[in-house]
Enzyme design. Structure first.
Site, mmCIF file in Angstrom:
data_model
loop_
_atom_site.group_PDB
_atom_site.id
_atom_site.type_symbol
_atom_site.label_atom_id
_atom_site.label_comp_id
_atom_site.label_asym_id
_atom_site.label_seq_id
_atom_site.Cartn_x
_atom_site.Cartn_y
_atom_site.Cartn_z
ATOM 1 N N TRP A 1 11.251 -0.773 -13.226
ATOM 2 C CA TRP A 1 10.806 0.329 -12.342
ATOM 3 C C TRP A 1 11.924 1.361 -12.264
ATOM 4 C CZ3 TRP A 1 7.277 2.078 -8.445
ATOM 5 C CH2 TRP A 1 6.028 1.440 -8.481
ATOM 6 N N GLU B 1 11.702 -8.688 -8.493
ATOM 7 C CA GLU B 1 11.858 -9.843 -9.393
ATOM 8 C C GLU B 1 13.331 -10.127 -9.739
ATOM 9 O OE1 GLU B 1 9.213 -7.521 -10.009
ATOM 10 O OE2 GLU B 1 7.928 -9.001 -9.030
ATOM 11 N N GLU C 1 5.597 6.445 0.529
ATOM 12 C CA GLU C 1 4.854 6.739 1.754
ATOM 13 C C GLU C 1 4.496 5.476 2.521
ATOM 14 O OE1 GLU C 1 1.578 9.074 0.451
ATOM 15 O OE2 GLU C 1 2.839 10.820 0.062
ATOM 16 N N THR C 2 4.648 4.312 1.900
ATOM 17 C CA THR C 2 4.261 3.072 2.571
ATOM 18 C C THR C 2 5.509 2.243 2.885
ATOM 19 O OG1 THR C 2 4.136 1.794 0.545
ATOM 20 C CG2 THR C 2 2.166 3.052 1.156
ATOM 21 N N HIS D 1 6.425 -0.449 1.568
ATOM 22 C CA HIS D 1 6.887 -1.212 0.408
ATOM 23 C C HIS D 1 8.411 -1.205 0.291
ATOM 24 C CE1 HIS D 1 3.733 -2.609 -2.391
ATOM 25 N NE2 HIS D 1 4.771 -3.097 -3.032
HETATM 26 C C1 DLZ Z 1 5.565 -1.883 -6.207
HETATM 27 C C2 DLZ Z 1 6.895 -1.218 -6.282
HETATM 28 C C3 DLZ Z 1 7.118 -0.010 -5.584
HETATM 29 C C4 DLZ Z 1 6.084 0.647 -4.740
HETATM 30 N N1 DLZ Z 1 8.299 0.626 -5.669
HETATM 31 C C5 DLZ Z 1 9.280 0.089 -6.424
HETATM 32 C C6 DLZ Z 1 10.537 0.737 -6.517
HETATM 33 O O1 DLZ Z 1 10.785 1.820 -5.976
HETATM 34 N N2 DLZ Z 1 11.509 0.124 -7.268
HETATM 35 C C7 DLZ Z 1 11.305 -1.070 -7.910
HETATM 36 O O2 DLZ Z 1 12.232 -1.579 -8.553
HETATM 37 N N3 DLZ Z 1 10.120 -1.690 -7.841
HETATM 38 C C8 DLZ Z 1 9.105 -1.148 -7.130
HETATM 39 N N4 DLZ Z 1 7.899 -1.778 -7.053
HETATM 40 C C9 DLZ Z 1 7.660 -3.003 -7.881
HETATM 41 C C10 DLZ Z 1 8.148 -4.284 -7.209
HETATM 42 O O3 DLZ Z 1 9.564 -4.408 -7.280
HETATM 43 C C11 DLZ Z 1 7.530 -5.524 -7.929
HETATM 44 O O4 DLZ Z 1 7.806 -5.473 -9.296
HETATM 45 C C12 DLZ Z 1 6.031 -5.613 -7.711
HETATM 46 O O5 DLZ Z 1 5.710 -5.558 -6.341
HETATM 47 C C13 DLZ Z 1 5.475 -6.936 -8.319
HETATM 48 O O6 DLZ Z 1 6.051 -8.070 -7.672
#
Ligand code: DLZ
Length: 162
Positions: free
Chosen positions: A30, A66, A94-95, A97
């Site tokens: 990500w 992870e 926005e959430t 998370h």
């Molecule tokens: C779902 C998600 C969101 C919304 N934002 C990020 C982020 O900014 N940086 C990041 O490394 N990962 C994000 N993830 C993914 C989660 O880390 C994870 O891979 C998923 O929720 C699946 O478990």
């Protein structure tokens, strides 16, 4: 306490030699533009401090959430790894998370470190926006990947001498 706010401006002689160390980097896919820059900074710094490239192991995980599991797999499969550097970038959306992921990663990384009694480095940016992340992955606030690498080397050395 040091007045330095940015470990990227460190004194090279303060950092132990890493030539006999084995270190893994695990980075999140990500926000890959950021995490690849951080991982690259960490790799360059480790090699600059003497780490042999054959003793550097690089893996990725889907997201920052992870990272603790990734570190655990690395220790399980490579018992002689001295430290794992976890690299991620969580950007406020926005959430809620952001909070869930950031808290889970920070706690998870500490749990793995304690379980294996080895350093697991928190190289995870938690920023309000993308530009703050850019500034910390090779921009005006340095590269936090460098800092994560130095922290790993210092902690491995501390374990040896303490
Ligand atoms: C779902 C998600 C969101 C919304 N934002 C990020 C982020 O900014 N940086 C990041 O490394 N990962 C994000 N993830 C993914 C989660 O880390 C994870 O891979 C998923 O929720 C699946 O478990």
């Amino acid at each position: 306490m040091s007045k330095k706010k940015n470990l990227s401006e460190y004194n090279i002689s303060d950092v132990p030699d890493a030539s006999d160390m084995k270190i893994a980097i695990v980075f999140a896919e990500w926000n890959q533009e950021i995490t690849l820059a951080l991982a690259d900074g960490a790799k360059t710094t480790l090699l600059n401090h003497g780490l042999n490239e054959k003793n550097l192991f690089i893996n990725s995980v889907p997201g920052s959430y992870e990272l603790p599991m990734g570190a655990q797999y690395i220790f399980e499969n490579n018992r002689d790894i001295d430290a794992v550097i976890c690299i991620g970038c969580v950007i406020q959306g926005e959430t809620r998370h952001f909070e869930f992921i950031s808290d889970a990663v920070a706690n998870g990384i500490m749990n793995v470190a304690i379980k294996y009694n080895k350093p697991v480095i928190f190289g995870v940016l938690t920023t309000d926006n993308f530009s703050q992340a850019k500034e910390r992955s090779g921009g005006k606030h340095g590269n936090k990947g460098d800092e994560a690498a130095i922290t790993a080397i210092k902690m491995i050395e501390l374990k040896k001498i303490s």
